[in-house]
Design a protein around this motif. Sequence first.
Motif, PDB file in Angstrom:
ATOM      1  N   MET A  15     -12.356  10.779  -1.634  1.00 43.17           N
ATOM      2  CA  MET A  15     -13.328  10.301  -0.644  1.00 43.17           C
ATOM      3  C   MET A  15     -14.244   9.263  -1.283  1.00 43.17           C
ATOM      4  O   MET A  15     -14.622   8.285  -0.641  1.00 43.17           O
ATOM      5  N   LEU A  16     -14.558   9.461  -2.562  1.00 45.00           N
ATOM      6  CA  LEU A  16     -15.421   8.492  -3.226  1.00 45.00           C
ATOM      7  C   LEU A  16     -14.782   7.100  -3.169  1.00 45.00           C
ATOM      8  O   LEU A  16     -15.446   6.116  -2.862  1.00 45.00           O
ATOM      9  N   ILE A  48     -14.790   5.404   5.581  1.00 44.78           N
ATOM     10  CA  ILE A  48     -15.131   6.825   5.621  1.00 44.78           C
ATOM     11  C   ILE A  48     -13.888   7.530   6.140  1.00 44.78           C
ATOM     12  O   ILE A  48     -13.069   6.912   6.817  1.00 44.78           O
ATOM     13  N   ASP A  49     -13.716   8.789   5.772  1.00 40.20           N
ATOM     14  CA  ASP A  49     -12.585   9.529   6.333  1.00 40.20           C
ATOM     15  C   ASP A  49     -13.094  10.860   6.865  1.00 40.20           C
ATOM     16  O   ASP A  49     -13.457  11.752   6.108  1.00 40.20           O
ATOM     17  N   LEU A  50     -13.134  10.970   8.181  1.00 36.62           N
ATOM     18  CA  LEU A  50     -13.631  12.198   8.809  1.00 36.62           C
ATOM     19  C   LEU A  50     -12.538  13.235   8.981  1.00 36.62           C
ATOM     20  O   LEU A  50     -12.801  14.362   9.363  1.00 36.62           O
ATOM     21  N   SER A  51     -11.298  12.845   8.719  1.00 34.82           N
ATOM     22  CA  SER A  51     -10.182  13.721   9.078  1.00 34.82           C
ATOM     23  C   SER A  51      -9.795  14.686   7.961  1.00 34.82           C
ATOM     24  O   SER A  51      -8.939  15.532   8.160  1.00 34.82           O
ATOM     25  N   VAL A  52     -10.421  14.577   6.778  1.00 39.71           N
ATOM     26  CA  VAL A  52      -9.879  15.312   5.629  1.00 39.71           C
ATOM     27  C   VAL A  52      -9.848  16.829   5.837  1.00 39.71           C
ATOM     28  O   VAL A  52      -8.903  17.493   5.399  1.00 39.71           O
ATOM     29  N   GLY A  53     -10.853  17.366   6.499  1.00 42.71           N
ATOM     30  CA  GLY A  53     -10.851  18.812   6.727  1.00 42.71           C
ATOM     31  C   GLY A  53      -9.661  19.225   7.576  1.00 42.71           C
ATOM     32  O   GLY A  53      -8.920  20.159   7.238  1.00 42.71           O
ATOM     33  N   SER A  54      -9.455  18.496   8.676  1.00 42.88           N
ATOM     34  CA  SER A  54      -8.337  18.819   9.557  1.00 42.88           C
ATOM     35  C   SER A  54      -7.004  18.626   8.861  1.00 42.88           C
ATOM     36  O   SER A  54      -6.077  19.422   9.024  1.00 42.88           O
ATOM     37  N   VAL A  55      -6.910  17.559   8.076  1.00 45.60           N
ATOM     38  CA  VAL A  55      -5.654  17.304   7.370  1.00 45.60           C
ATOM     39  C   VAL A  55      -5.370  18.438   6.393  1.00 45.60           C
ATOM     40  O   VAL A  55      -4.254  18.951   6.315  1.00 45.60           O
ATOM     41  N   LEU A 105     -12.004  23.745   8.450  1.00 48.41           N
ATOM     42  CA  LEU A 105     -13.033  23.396   9.421  1.00 48.41           C
ATOM     43  C   LEU A 105     -14.324  22.970   8.720  1.00 48.41           C
ATOM     44  O   LEU A 105     -14.894  23.714   7.938  1.00 48.41           O
ATOM     45  N   GLY A 106     -14.772  21.770   8.983  1.00 50.55           N
ATOM     46  CA  GLY A 106     -16.052  21.318   8.443  1.00 50.55           C
ATOM     47  C   GLY A 106     -16.028  20.919   6.982  1.00 50.55           C
ATOM     48  O   GLY A 106     -17.063  20.551   6.433  1.00 50.55           O
ATOM     49  N   PHE A 107     -14.856  20.956   6.335  1.00 50.81           N
ATOM     50  CA  PHE A 107     -14.801  20.540   4.929  1.00 50.81           C
ATOM     51  C   PHE A 107     -15.271  19.104   4.764  1.00 50.81           C
ATOM     52  O   PHE A 107     -15.898  18.755   3.784  1.00 50.81           O
ATOM     53  N   GLU A 108     -14.895  18.275   5.755  1.00 53.40           N
ATOM     54  CA  GLU A 108     -15.220  16.844   5.607  1.00 53.40           C
ATOM     55  C   GLU A 108     -16.720  16.642   5.399  1.00 53.40           C
ATOM     56  O   GLU A 108     -17.135  15.756   4.664  1.00 53.40           O
ATOM     57  N   LEU A 109     -17.507  17.533   6.023  1.00 52.14           N
ATOM     58  CA  LEU A 109     -18.955  17.357   5.888  1.00 52.14           C
ATOM     59  C   LEU A 109     -19.406  17.588   4.453  1.00 52.14           C
ATOM     60  O   LEU A 109     -20.169  16.809   3.894  1.00 52.14           O
TER      61      LEU A 109
END
Lengths: 510, 398
Positions: free
Chosen positions: B72-73, B81-88, B326-330
């Motif tokens: 992500m860095l 930005i990547d908001l999908s990482v938690g779902s992925v 769930l919510g990992f991306e945050l």
Amino acid sequence: METILEMRSITKEFPGVVALNQVNLSVRAGEIHAIVGENGAGKSTLMKVLSGVYPHHSYSGEIAFAGQPQKFRDIGDSERLGIIIIHQELALVPQLSIAENIFLGNEPSRHGIIDWHQVYARTRQLLQQVGLKESPSTLVGDLGVGKQQLVEIAKALSKNVRLLILDEPTASLNETDSDALLELLLELQREGITSILISHKLNEIAKVADRITVIRDGMAIETMDCADAPIPENRVIQRMVGREMSDRYPPRQPAIGDIVFEVRNWHANHPQHPERQVLKDINLQVRRGEIVGIAGLMGAGRTELAMSIFGRAYGKRIRGDVYLHGAAVDVSTISKAIGHGIAYVTEDRKGLGLVLHDDIARNISLPNLARVARGGVIDRTRETGVARDYREKLRIRCAGVTQPVVNLSGGNQQKVVLSKWLFSQPEVLILDEPTRGVDVGAKYEIYSIISQLAAEGKCVLMISSEMPELLGMCDRIYVMNEGSMVAEFAAAEASQEKIMSAIVRAGSEK
Amino acid sequence: MNDHIATLPPTPAGKKYSGFLRRNFREYAMFLSLLVIMAFFQVQTEGTLLMPLNLTNLVLQNSYIVIMALAMLLVIVAGHIDLSVGSVAGFIGALAAVLMVQHGVPVLLATVLCLLAGAVIGAAQGYFVAYHRIPSFIVTLAGMLVFKGLALTLLDGQSLGPFPEIFQKLSSGFIPEVIDSDSLHPGSLLLGCLAAGALLLLAMKQRAAHLRHGMEEEPTQFFWAKQLLISAIIVFFSYKLAAYKGLPNVLIIMSLLIALYQFITNRTTIGRRIYALGGNEKATRLSGINTRRLTFYTFVNMGVLAALAGLVFAARLNTATPKAGLGFELDVIAACFIGGASASGGVGKVMGAVIGAFIMGVMNNGMSILGIGIDYQQVIKGLVLLAAVWVDVYYKNK
Ligand SMILES: Nc1ncnc2c1ncn2[C@@H]1O[C@H](COP(=O)(O)OP(=O)(O)OP(=O)(O)O)[C@@H](O)[C@H]1O
Ligand SMILES: [Mg+2]
């Protein structure tokens, strides 16, 4: 005459740099006061101190305006007194109209609702005052730099300006636009407005200034009176650089060989409006060891030509061929163009030339990381070494090569951009306004480097709006107008008049 | 035209320190805040935080956040930005379960397939961002919804497990010991000491090279204080971990990845280009760098590490659930910003993101031990994020 502004023993330090050292400046009411000095001498910094960009506790010394001691906390404080600064880099919002820009942040309104009638009426009046024939609703992004500059001045006038500060206003203007701007300054002077003008163009200063203050290495060296008797340019230069400078251009013995670089039947269309043709059937040649200039007015298509050749960095539907040593080469991407030894030094150093918060060394190595790396791993030592070399050669004034370029003065940033492309050791170097915002001494250094490259057998293509520079440096000059080549002169037969008349003739044939 | 900077009188020592500190305030401040936060929870939890068992848990719980934060860095530095990482991550966990549990695909093959799937997902998103110039915020917001949905479909809304034992080892395994012992695992301790020593040697070597070429700025005392502190911490933690079951496998994976990404960002041309791309895309393109391809690859990389994180998480829970990720991306994005990355691109450090991730991890863990509800945990984490960035901006403007 009474004194309107008095700055006393101003000292301003940045980490590792004393930008201003006990500077005194006094400006009389109603005069045009010029400030000159080398790149990095501290001119812009002094003006930022004056206008409150640097708040009063961040420097030492005193400022008195209209007889009152002042301690500005921000720009708002100085603006309220009528001190308006137009910065070296224009600060307009391209997506907004002229009217919106002029009244941005100080819109005539009632209960927070903008009174558009008044906005437009006053804009029209201001535009007339600065002599700009445009509709108030025109988007600023659609205007050329010259007109944008006038919008900046109109904006200043809208704020009841008493002291107008212009930091290199004509750096990116051609002669016609510059003359119009200087004329406007004189007009404003007649209306009682005092101005401070920073410029590297000494002929302009001679035209309008009443007094000149020279700044060198953060110190005010001398204030000269030139209202009655003009001061010889050489004397000003001598005070600026601290030594005698007899020639403006380095001596050259051109050794011109065969044709190396050739562009044939080059066409390109506008990137946003692909139906509009921007470049029409351009042909040009550069020989080994030759310096070729391209003259033309702002908007003649010179930058567009250079960028479209440089890996199609500009334009759509590009047609035409590029030849190197007689063979057609593929320059369809920037890395291919660089691979063939073509380099393009942009005119827009902040937008297109530099990664501003990166340091000098990283900016110089960027197009050629492979040359300071082994197997994809960067050799930091080698990279710094290269940067130090160029710092020395081009006399880049900085605290060290790990200083971020954002903190460099405008002229020194230009030298970094130049170093970046010199390091790629190009065979064909395309320079777009290479000395914009560069002081006389540094100009000479840049010219020396250019002629040395030519002496090494490289091809140099130089775009410039400063005609004396083209006449002083080039072996041959092309003239462009509205996207076409309209004339070509050998150095011996070229003159400012001939170039201008070629442009005018081409314009009237339409 | 002499260089007036070079002729400046040498700055007094005190001033030199403060100047250096000011410029590098961020790095030290981050590191110290982590220590302070740890000390705080250590006291508050009456020593539970640093108990060998809890410390092991802390590493396991935090590993997938750290792994994703590394990629992500790069995405953030590139200006995206990547908001999908938690779902992925959740989707890949589900995929792994379907492959291994339902279809009996061998563990190694399934793992490779999952990582490939991650790469393909990253490529698909990167394609839209890089080649069609759709803002990454939108593309990955779409991806977040899509993969959350697909994870549900894949699992039919049910949990699926347990995983084969060998796969569980990915998260819950520990490095093998030569001498078996119940109280202290000497192999783990030794490895920790070796790592600390190697790091120290490396830093000394680099400093010597820098000094030779006059590139070093860090005052000697600072250097030694910092390096000895780091070595001491590594030895201390490996001692603690050795007292439980030794070094977890996932810690080794994580450390190797951190070292790799640290190297990529600091020393390689590709790392340098990503920073330049985020700093000024146009200037980078005009320097002959294929900025689109570079953007594309940062997303591919993100996809692969999100997949790896998904596998680690699934292995740890030993089941794949539709709610995984769930919510990992945050947490991941917050870790990068706490670590000093700039939302406008071009700025950020790997070690910053790692420390940021651990700050989040320690807070999660400490607050859970203290029995603070998930509701207040969120509030506190949000405020810490805001405070960290605020301090950052404040010092930048000063
Ligand atoms: N924010 C800053 N941080 C560090 N150094 C700075 C900063 N701003 C300016 N400087 C340094 O202060 C000196 C004076 O810069 P300044 O911009 O005033 O020069 P200038 O006379 O306007 O030059 P130019 O003609 O090139 O515009 C330079 O050495 C520059 O590097
Ligand atoms: Mg300046």
